[in-house]
Design a protein around this motif. Structure first.
Motif, PDB file in Angstrom:
ATOM      1  N   GLY B 129       0.607  -1.077  -0.070  1.00 51.10           N
ATOM      2  CA  GLY B 129      -0.246  -0.211  -0.045  1.00 51.10           C
ATOM      3  C   GLY B 129       1.047   1.663   0.033  1.00 51.10           C
ATOM      4  N   GLN B 130       1.960   0.986   0.196  1.00 47.18           N
ATOM      5  CA  GLN B 130       2.791   2.485   0.342  1.00 47.18           C
ATOM      6  C   GLN B 130       3.416   2.719  -1.069  1.00 47.18           C
ATOM      7  OE1 GLN B 130       6.409   2.405   2.663  1.00 47.18           O
ATOM      8  NE2 GLN B 130       6.118   1.050   4.436  1.00 47.18           N
ATOM      9  N   LYS B 131       3.503   4.041  -1.214  1.00 44.35           N
ATOM     10  CA  LYS B 131       3.924   4.505  -2.557  1.00 44.35           C
ATOM     11  C   LYS B 131       4.656   5.070  -2.657  1.00 44.35           C
ATOM     12  CE  LYS B 131       0.681   7.115  -5.642  1.00 44.35           C
ATOM     13  NZ  LYS B 131      -0.517   8.246  -6.602  1.00 44.35           N
ATOM     14  N   ILE B 132       5.838   4.814  -3.636  1.00 44.93           N
ATOM     15  CA  ILE B 132       7.007   5.171  -3.572  1.00 44.93           C
ATOM     16  C   ILE B 132       6.838   5.162  -5.023  1.00 44.93           C
ATOM     17  CG2 ILE B 132       9.821   3.803  -3.299  1.00 44.93           C
ATOM     18  CD1 ILE B 132       8.102   2.152  -1.928  1.00 44.93           C
ATOM     19  N   ASP B 133       7.811   6.783  -5.073  1.00 40.68           N
ATOM     20  CA  ASP B 133       7.875   6.235  -6.672  1.00 40.68           C
ATOM     21  C   ASP B 133       6.743   6.963  -7.915  1.00 40.68           C
ATOM     22  OD1 ASP B 133      10.704   8.568  -7.125  1.00 40.68           O
ATOM     23  OD2 ASP B 133      10.980   6.660  -5.494  1.00 40.68           O
ATOM     24  N   ARG B 134       5.753   6.914  -7.151  1.00 43.71           N
ATOM     25  CA  ARG B 134       4.591   6.473  -7.958  1.00 43.71           C
ATOM     26  C   ARG B 134       4.010   5.507  -8.183  1.00 43.71           C
ATOM     27  NH1 ARG B 134       5.830  11.412 -10.596  1.00 43.71           N
ATOM     28  NH2 ARG B 134       7.936  10.363 -10.980  1.00 43.71           N
ATOM     29  N   VAL B 135       4.742   4.035  -7.798  1.00 45.31           N
ATOM     30  CA  VAL B 135       3.975   3.204  -7.505  1.00 45.31           C
ATOM     31  C   VAL B 135       3.763   2.916  -6.630  1.00 45.31           C
ATOM     32  CG1 VAL B 135       4.822   1.449  -8.103  1.00 45.31           C
ATOM     33  CG2 VAL B 135       6.584   2.585  -9.225  1.00 45.31           C
ATOM     34  N   THR B 136       2.594   2.035  -5.957  1.00 42.93           N
ATOM     35  CA  THR B 136       2.285   1.469  -4.746  1.00 42.93           C
ATOM     36  C   THR B 136       2.462  -0.346  -4.892  1.00 42.93           C
ATOM     37  OG1 THR B 136       0.428   2.936  -5.079  1.00 42.93           O
ATOM     38  CG2 THR B 136      -0.153   1.104  -3.549  1.00 42.93           C
ATOM     39  N   VAL B 137       3.103  -0.347  -3.705  1.00 46.48           N
ATOM     40  CA  VAL B 137       3.778  -1.827  -3.345  1.00 46.48           C
ATOM     41  C   VAL B 137       2.169  -2.514  -3.222  1.00 46.48           C
ATOM     42  CG1 VAL B 137       5.227  -2.866  -1.728  1.00 46.48           C
ATOM     43  CG2 VAL B 137       5.562  -0.664  -2.043  1.00 46.48           C
ATOM     44  N   GLU B 138       2.704  -3.430  -3.953  1.00 39.13           N
ATOM     45  CA  GLU B 138       1.324  -4.644  -4.099  1.00 39.13           C
ATOM     46  C   GLU B 138       1.589  -5.839  -3.217  1.00 39.13           C
ATOM     47  OE1 GLU B 138      -0.755  -4.744  -7.875  1.00 39.13           O
ATOM     48  OE2 GLU B 138       0.429  -3.478  -8.861  1.00 39.13           O
ATOM     49  N   ASP B 139       0.453  -6.852  -2.692  1.00 41.40           N
ATOM     50  CA  ASP B 139       0.884  -7.781  -2.707  1.00 41.40           C
ATOM     51  C   ASP B 139       1.478  -8.544  -3.138  1.00 41.40           C
ATOM     52  OD1 ASP B 139       0.427 -10.069  -0.796  1.00 41.40           O
ATOM     53  OD2 ASP B 139      -1.058  -9.455  -0.024  1.00 41.40           O
ATOM     54  N   ALA B 140       2.479  -9.222  -2.679  1.00 41.11           N
ATOM     55  CA  ALA B 140       3.457  -9.935  -3.182  1.00 41.11           C
ATOM     56  C   ALA B 140       2.651 -11.543  -3.669  1.00 41.11           C
ATOM     57  CB  ALA B 140       4.714 -10.656  -2.374  1.00 41.11           C
TER      58      ALA B 140
END
Lengths: 211, 211
Positions: B129-140
């Motif tokens: 859910g964190q957003k890093i540099d325009r990309v949202t981290v998704e569940d692996a």
DNA sequence: ATAGGCTTGTGATTGTGATGTCAAGCACTA
DNA sequence: TAGTGCTTGACATCACAATCACAAGCCTAT
């Protein structure tokens, strides 16, 4: 140790040097498993090369094996460590403590293999003094001095491409003799300093290209 | 564009492929400077190779130059982009958003060259859910599904060596056809998937070794 | 139109690393 | 001690990439 690393010198293939390290890594793995002796055949399989390649690579530096038996794991490990200059921990300076720099400080793959980042430098005041993974970030303006004081000979540059040439220049003045850079650009430094450039975009291009 | 990229196919040296990308990078640089035409001689100097090497590399794919003149920068750029499959932005998935993963998300060297990380995955709930540099981290755990939905074909693995083989396996099942890994270990995946392994310890060893 | 000067594209050559092959040599057994 | 089986080390061969060298071909100037 019957080390005849005096035979060496003339024209060791670059690929051989790379493979020697793979052999060393595999040998350490065998040591952990308690295996004492290994034939070229099995070392070759583990490293995905041909057994004749293993033997030829080793033969550049001496005769380390026993016919009919194979290589003694401990003995060969020591020989390779000696050949590769990995007898003791290699002290490394890190320049640039951005995201990539921090990642490198915490990267286990380096320390496991005998490389230890013992100093880190950054020009950003907010970073100076921060302690990351047992290493305190120091002021980049004092880099040369600190590198020489600690007799560090290897540096990793994790700085923007725009800064890379200037930083490389300063590292050269600090008498390091090897630099690993992540900037895909030319660093005009004396030819007696070894450079290795990890060019991620180029790696990606090779992967994508289907020719 | 007299593209005769139909001549291609048989046995292009690996080194040639690597160099083509260097040529492309240099050509883009020339474009920015407004230079329209360049002889193999000068392209070679910029890339630190021999002019005959440049010409031979290009000749595997067609005749792009004009005798007595050189190569048209725009034209050759397009040809190389086509040859290297870099016509459009290459979508990339990132697996593992630790320090290294974050560094890669912010690394300008990739996006500048046409590679765009459009999805990032991690198993750590705190990161999802964190957003890093325009990309949202998704569940692996939903990785395969998401990669296929977005038709992503290239992945970068920035996961611990212990996780690498399993992750690679799952990427293979998600039909990616190229993987860039930072784990110095074997990934047993189908041979039709291209792998490139950035082995930092190995690079360091080559630098330190003075043979 | 023609000559002169460049630069490409390519066949020939050289250089280098990978691979095959086998005599030499060690350990183990009887 | 002699014999058997295995593996090394080195030489010979093969494969391939880098480099050379030059004919072919384009442009400009006269």
């Amino acid at each position: 140790m019957a080390s005849n690393v005096g035979k060496m010198a003339r024209s060791i293939p670059e690929e051989t040097r790379t493979r020697l390290f793979l052999y060393l890594r595999e040998l350490r793995c065998l040591q952990k498993k308690g295996i004492c002796t290994i034939p070229s055949q099995r070392l070759a399989e583990a490293c995905h090369v041909k057994s004749s390649t293993v033997r030829k690579d080793l033969s550049y530096f001496g005769e380390f094996g026993v016919r009919g038996v194979g290589y003694e794991v401990d003995g060969l490990t020591n020989e390779l460590r000696s050949i590769l200059n990995l007898d003791q921990i290699v002290k490394v300076a890190l320049v640039g403590v951005g995201n990539l720099g921090k990642a490198l400080l915490g990267f286990p793959g380096l320390e496991d293999e005998g490389f230890k980042i013992v100093a880190a430098f950054d020009a950003d005041e907010r970073k100076i003094g921060q302690k990351i993974d047992r290493v305190t970030v120091e002021d980049a303006s004092r880099m040369e001095e600190r590198i020489e004081a600690q007799d560090i000979r290897v540096a990793i540059m994790a700085v923007p491409a725009s800064e890379a040439p200037a930083v490389a220049q300063r590292l050269a003045e600090a008498n390091v003799n090897a630099i690993l850079s992540f900037a895909p650009c030319e660093l005009n430094i004396p030819p007696d300093i070894k450079i290795s450039c990890v060019d991620l975009a180029s790696e990606m291009a090779r992967l994508v290209c289907c020719v």
